[in-house]
Design a protein around this motif. Structure first.
Motif, short mmCIF file in Angstrom:
data_model
loop_
_atom_site.label_atom_id
_atom_site.label_comp_id
_atom_site.label_asym_id
_atom_site.label_seq_id
_atom_site.Cartn_x
_atom_site.Cartn_y
_atom_site.Cartn_z
N HIS A 1 0.85 -1.19 0.00
CA HIS A 1 0.00 0.00 0.00
C HIS A 1 0.89 1.25 0.00
O HIS A 1 1.80 1.37 0.83
N VAL A 2 0.64 2.14 -0.96
CA VAL A 2 1.44 3.37 -1.06
C VAL A 2 0.53 4.57 -0.84
O VAL A 2 -0.36 4.84 -1.67
N ALA A 3 0.72 5.25 0.28
CA ALA A 3 -0.14 6.40 0.60
C ALA A 3 0.35 7.65 -0.13
O ALA A 3 1.55 7.83 -0.38
N SER A 4 -0.60 8.50 -0.45
CA SER A 4 -0.26 9.76 -1.13
C SER A 4 0.55 10.65 -0.18
O SER A 4 0.21 10.81 0.99
N GLY A 5 1.65 11.24 -0.66
CA GLY A 5 2.46 12.12 0.17
C GLY A 5 3.34 11.39 1.14
O GLY A 5 3.81 11.97 2.12
N ASP A 6 3.57 10.10 0.94
CA ASP A 6 4.41 9.31 1.85
C ASP A 6 5.61 8.78 1.07
O ASP A 6 5.56 7.69 0.48
N PRO A 7 6.72 9.55 1.01
CA PRO A 7 7.90 9.13 0.23
C PRO A 7 8.46 7.80 0.69
O PRO A 7 8.96 7.01 -0.11
N GLU A 8 8.38 7.57 2.00
CA GLU A 8 8.93 6.32 2.53
C GLU A 8 8.21 5.11 1.95
O GLU A 8 8.81 4.09 1.63
N ALA A 9 6.86 5.22 1.82
CA ALA A 9 6.07 4.11 1.27
C ALA A 9 6.45 3.85 -0.18
O ALA A 9 6.52 2.70 -0.63
N LEU A 10 6.74 4.92 -0.91
CA LEU A 10 7.14 4.76 -2.30
C LEU A 10 8.49 4.06 -2.40
O LEU A 10 8.70 3.19 -3.25
N VAL A 11 9.39 4.42 -1.50
CA VAL A 11 10.71 3.77 -1.48
C VAL A 11 10.57 2.29 -1.15
O VAL A 11 11.20 1.42 -1.78
N LEU A 12 9.72 1.97 -0.17
CA LEU A 12 9.51 0.57 0.20
C LEU A 12 8.93 -0.22 -0.96
O LEU A 12 9.29 -1.39 -1.19
N ALA A 13 8.03 0.41 -1.69
CA ALA A 13 7.43 -0.27 -2.84
C ALA A 13 8.47 -0.57 -3.90
O ALA A 13 8.50 -1.66 -4.49
N ARG A 14 9.38 0.37 -4.14
CA ARG A 14 10.43 0.14 -5.13
C ARG A 14 11.36 -0.99 -4.69
O ARG A 14 11.78 -1.83 -5.49
N HIS A 15 11.71 -1.01 -3.41
CA HIS A 15 12.56 -2.08 -2.89
C HIS A 15 11.86 -3.45 -3.04
O HIS A 15 12.49 -4.45 -3.38
N MET A 16 10.55 -3.46 -2.72
CA MET A 16 9.78 -4.70 -2.83
C MET A 16 9.81 -5.21 -4.26
O MET A 16 10.02 -6.41 -4.52
N ILE A 17 9.60 -4.30 -5.22
CA ILE A 17 9.57 -4.69 -6.63
C ILE A 17 10.93 -5.23 -7.05
O ILE A 17 11.03 -6.29 -7.68
N ARG A 18 11.99 -4.54 -6.66
CA ARG A 18 13.34 -4.97 -7.06
C ARG A 18 13.66 -6.35 -6.48
O ARG A 18 14.17 -7.23 -7.19
N ALA A 19 13.36 -6.55 -5.22
CA ALA A 19 13.67 -7.84 -4.58
C ALA A 19 12.83 -8.97 -5.17
O ALA A 19 13.33 -10.08 -5.41
N ALA A 20 11.55 -8.70 -5.41
CA ALA A 20 10.68 -9.75 -5.93
C ALA A 20 11.09 -10.15 -7.34
O ALA A 20 11.11 -11.35 -7.69
N VAL A 21 11.43 -9.17 -8.17
CA VAL A 21 11.81 -9.47 -9.55
C VAL A 21 13.03 -10.38 -9.58
O VAL A 21 13.10 -11.36 -10.35
N ARG A 22 14.03 -10.08 -8.75
CA ARG A 22 15.23 -10.91 -8.74
C ARG A 22 14.95 -12.29 -8.10
O ARG A 22 15.49 -13.30 -8.56
N ALA A 23 14.13 -12.30 -7.09
CA ALA A 23 13.82 -13.57 -6.44
C ALA A 23 13.05 -14.51 -7.36
O ALA A 23 13.19 -15.74 -7.27
N TRP A 24 12.26 -13.95 -8.24
CA TRP A 24 11.46 -14.77 -9.15
C TRP A 24 12.17 -15.06 -10.46
O TRP A 24 11.56 -15.50 -11.43
N GLY A 25 13.45 -14.78 -10.53
CA GLY A 25 14.23 -15.16 -11.69
C GLY A 25 14.04 -14.27 -12.89
O GLY A 25 14.21 -14.71 -14.03
N ALA A 26 13.69 -12.99 -12.69
CA ALA A 26 13.48 -12.07 -13.81
C ALA A 26 14.53 -10.98 -13.80
O ALA A 26 14.27 -9.84 -14.21
N GLY A 27 15.72 -11.33 -13.36
CA GLY A 27 16.76 -10.32 -13.23
C GLY A 27 17.11 -9.63 -14.53
O GLY A 27 17.47 -8.44 -14.54
N ASP A 28 17.02 -10.35 -15.66
CA ASP A 28 17.40 -9.74 -16.92
C ASP A 28 16.42 -8.66 -17.36
O ASP A 28 16.74 -7.85 -18.24
N ARG A 29 15.23 -8.62 -16.75
CA ARG A 29 14.26 -7.58 -17.09
C ARG A 29 13.95 -6.70 -15.89
O ARG A 29 12.96 -5.98 -15.87
#
Length: 696
Positions: A573-601
């Motif tokens: 969940h990313v709240a409006s005006g919450d930079p920290e939530a946006l950063v957490l979302a980006r970290h989640m996406i990066r970690a999940a993509v690599r964990a699921w074997g999609a590192g090349d994309r």
């Protein structure tokens, strides 16, 4: 009769007794005085007449009566007298037969009074004797009449029992079963029943008598052919055949084929309803000859009752066929196969609340293929149980299908259907539930218009009710200008089954609707895993329970193997005006993509996801929900969804050479393999997919 004490030389002073009571004379009763010591047996003149003797033929001793009393009767009478003397009785009585002068028998009755001395020794027997022939004949006649009366009352009772049973018959076979029941025709003494119905100038057999009695060529006969059922249909009068000879004489073509049944008599009755013959029936007997006037009247009354029941049953079957035919014409002729799902649909028409026939109902189901591999599932119920309800249902089903196929959101589909029903100029409303499912992701959007909530059976067999916020029934929401239909979203995991039904499956007399839904959930948990078997079981239980409402049922099970399914799922969940939530979302996406074997994309996915999140936060007033999942099937795909509360759809636009905005969707379109927008309740979800190649 024995000589008792003939050696006694003296006679009593008052011997013989001479009773002169006028009643004796009026009833033609003779008297006797039997002195047991001397053995003399004195009779008066009336007694001589009873024994058909003259004074010259009688010497005063009992042995002389042997010319009129046969030895068996004498022995029996002597035993009665001896037993009375032996056991101290004061009197005795007996009926015995004599043979008159002309050889004809006569029933006689005697009654004696035993006189004893002070020591208790028997001395005399004084009594009367009379002709009892007429008395016994009258008694036999009374017994016969009583037996006939009892038989007639028994037959009348049987007719009443049959009539009561026929009141519940709803088919021709029900009528036949009621007649052949242990309390039916067999209690009338008949060994078998033959019945035929009139159809287009012919008689079609529906009950063929005992096993092995079928006569070739008689299953369907013309009325004018020389058979007893055809005769009674033509004459509208019963035919009573009282002997085998009469049967053979009247119906020489039929008789040779049924001689093996040992029929001794038969009663053929026309079945007349509303002054026209609808059939005929025959009762066959093998243990009697002839019919009394009373028996004929009882059988004619039975025929009338059977005819009325048959007519009701035939009308019931016609109404049932009409209801089922019309209902099936209004329901989808076929249900399309859905890739990635198993589907089962069922419909049960309603019992007409104690009246004949099946009600035509307004319940329906539908399954609508939609673009993008999605599918729309509809369940609904138009108010009423008549042809008008069925007609409205048919139109409403087609309209819903058209609106859904045009690509409208579920809420719009429901709102437009409500307006259509309101403008249809009918006083009927309808409840409805529409579920739009994306089987690749399992996301199901549900809108409800006054209908009962859906159920979901889990892959483990458990079943739960899914609360869905709803709006007014179709037709009413347009009338009251309240066309808002909230959209609820649920996820159907592989192996889970969505169950939609009308209230006829859950409503039970005297119970709350919630109780019925809980009972249905228990039945689903205990039912077969296969959706078709489960649908059959639920309809069978509805049939067993009965009820005055029809039932529509739709089951949709998301397949597990060989279909796209989520093997990984993350949400942030990313709240409006919450930079920290946006950063957490980006970290989640990066970690999940690599964990699921999609590192090349990974860079492409992060860039597109970041763009979608930014657009949601910039162009809407609320927060955003980011969902990532990996879908497996023929190929692996990573799906990114960004959901917001705005119903405004994103659109691509030219940013210009110096513009800093307007490039987001162009970027998404260039990088993602697939992307699109889905309505979600009062908002939307923008999604995109990236192909990851075959599963490792």
């Amino acid at each position: 009769m024995a000589d008792r004490g003939a050696s006694a030389p003296s006679l009593p002073d008052d011997w013989p007794a001479h009773p002169e009571h006028p009643i004796l004379a009026l009833n033609r009763m003779g008297t006797f005085d039997w002195d047991l010591d001397s053995g003399l047996f004195h009779m008066d003149a009336q007694a001589y007449e009873v024994f058909d003797l003259t004074p010259e033929e009688y010497d005063g001793r009992p042995e002389c009566l042997a010319i009129r009393v046969p030895p068996p009767e004498s022995s029996r009478l002597d035993a009665v007298v001896s037993q009375a003397i032996k056991d101290g009785s004061e009197n005795y009585g007996a009926y015995f037969r004599i043979r008159r002068r002309d050889g004809t028998p006569r029933w006689t009755h005697t009654q004696g009074y035993i006189r004893r001395d002070a020591t208790g020794r028997p001395r005399r027997v004084v009594g009367i004797v009379r002709d009892a022939t007429q008395e016994l004949e009258d008694s036999e006649a009374r017994n016969l009449r009583d037996a006939q009366g009892q038989a007639l009352r028994r037959q009348t009772d049987v007719v009443q029992v049959i009539t009561a049973a026929l009141a519940h018959a709803r088919s021709v076979q029900d009528v036949i079963d009621a007649l052949m029941d242990a309390h039916g025709i067999p209690n009338l003494g008949a060994t078998s029943l033959v019945m035929g119905l009139v159809e287009a100038g012919r008689i079609r057999l529906v009950a063929e008598g005992p096993v092995g009695s079928f006569v070739p060529g008689t299953r369907i006969t013309r009325i004018e052919e020389p058979y007893p059922m055809g005769e009674v249909v033509q004459t509208l009068s019963p035919r009573f055949i009282e002997s085998p000879d009469e049967f053979a004489e009247r119906y020489p073509i039929l008789w040779p084929h049924i001689t093996g049944l040992h029929i001794t008599s038969a009663a053929y009755l026309p079945l007349i309803a509303q002054a026209r013959p609808i059939g005929a029936m025959g009762l066959l007997y093998n243990d009697r000859l002839g019919f009394s006037t009373e028996e004929r009247a009882v059988l004619v009354a039975l025929g009338s009752s059977i005819a009325q029941s048959l007519q009701r049953a035939m009308l019931y079957e016609q109404e049932k066929d009409l209801a089922q035919g019309l209902q099936q014409a209004m329901l989808p002729r076929t249900i399309p196969s859905v890739r990635g799902a198993d589907v089962a649909v069922r419909y049960r028409s309603a019992s007409a609340g104690g009246s004949l026939g099946r009600d035509i109902g307004g319940d329906w189901y539908d399954l609508i293929p939609l673009p993008g591999g999605r599918v729309g599932a509809v369940i609904g119920d138009v108010q009423g149980h008549d042809t008008h309800a069925a007609a409205v249902m048919g139109q409403l089903r087609i309209v819903l299908r058209a609106y859904a196929a045009e690509g409208h959101t579920p809420a719009t589909v429901m709102a437009r259907a409500s307006v259509f029903l309101d403008e249809l100029d009918t006083d009927r409303f309808a409840t409805c539930l529409y579920a739009e499912a994306d089987l690749s992701t399992g996301v199901v959007q549900v809108v409800r218009a006054g209908h009962i909530d859906p159920l979901v059976r889990g892959a483990d067999g458990s079943c739960r009710r899914i609360p869905v916020e709803g709006g007014l029934p179709l037709g009413l929401s347009a009338e009251f200008k309240s066309l808002e239909y909230p959209v609820s979203t649920l996820e159907l995991d592989p192996g889970e089954t969505l169950l939609l039904c009308t209230d006829g499956l859950v409503e039970q007399p005297g119970t709350d609707l919630g109780v019925g839904i809980r009972a249905l959930a228990e039945q689903v948990e205990e039912g077969p895993e296969d959706v078709r078997g489960l649908a059959d079981r639920l309809i069978e239980m509805a049939e067993e329970r009965g009820g005055d409402d029809d039932v529509a049922l739709l089951l949709l099970r998301r397949r597990g193997p060989d279909t796209a399914q989520a093997v990984g799922r993350l949400q942030q969940h990313v709240a409006s005006g919450d930079p920290e939530a946006l950063v957490l979302a980006r970290h989640m996406i990066r970690a999940a993509v690599r964990a699921w074997g999609a590192g090349d994309r990974a860079d492409e996915i992060e860039l597109v996801a970041d763009e979608l999140i930014t657009n949601a936060l910039m162009h809407t007033e609320g927060s955003a929900i980011v969902t990532l999942r990996v879908l497996t099937g023929s190929d692996r795909r990573l799906r990114v969804e960004v959901e917001d509360s705005s119903s405004a759809l994103p659109r691509r636009r030219d940013a210009g050479e110096d513009g800093v905005s307007g490039r987001g969707l162009l970027l998404v379109d260039q990088i993602a393999d697939l992307w699109g927008v889905e309505a979600r309740g009062g908002g939307k979800a923008v999604w995109c997919e990236f192909c990851l190649g075959s599963a490792p």
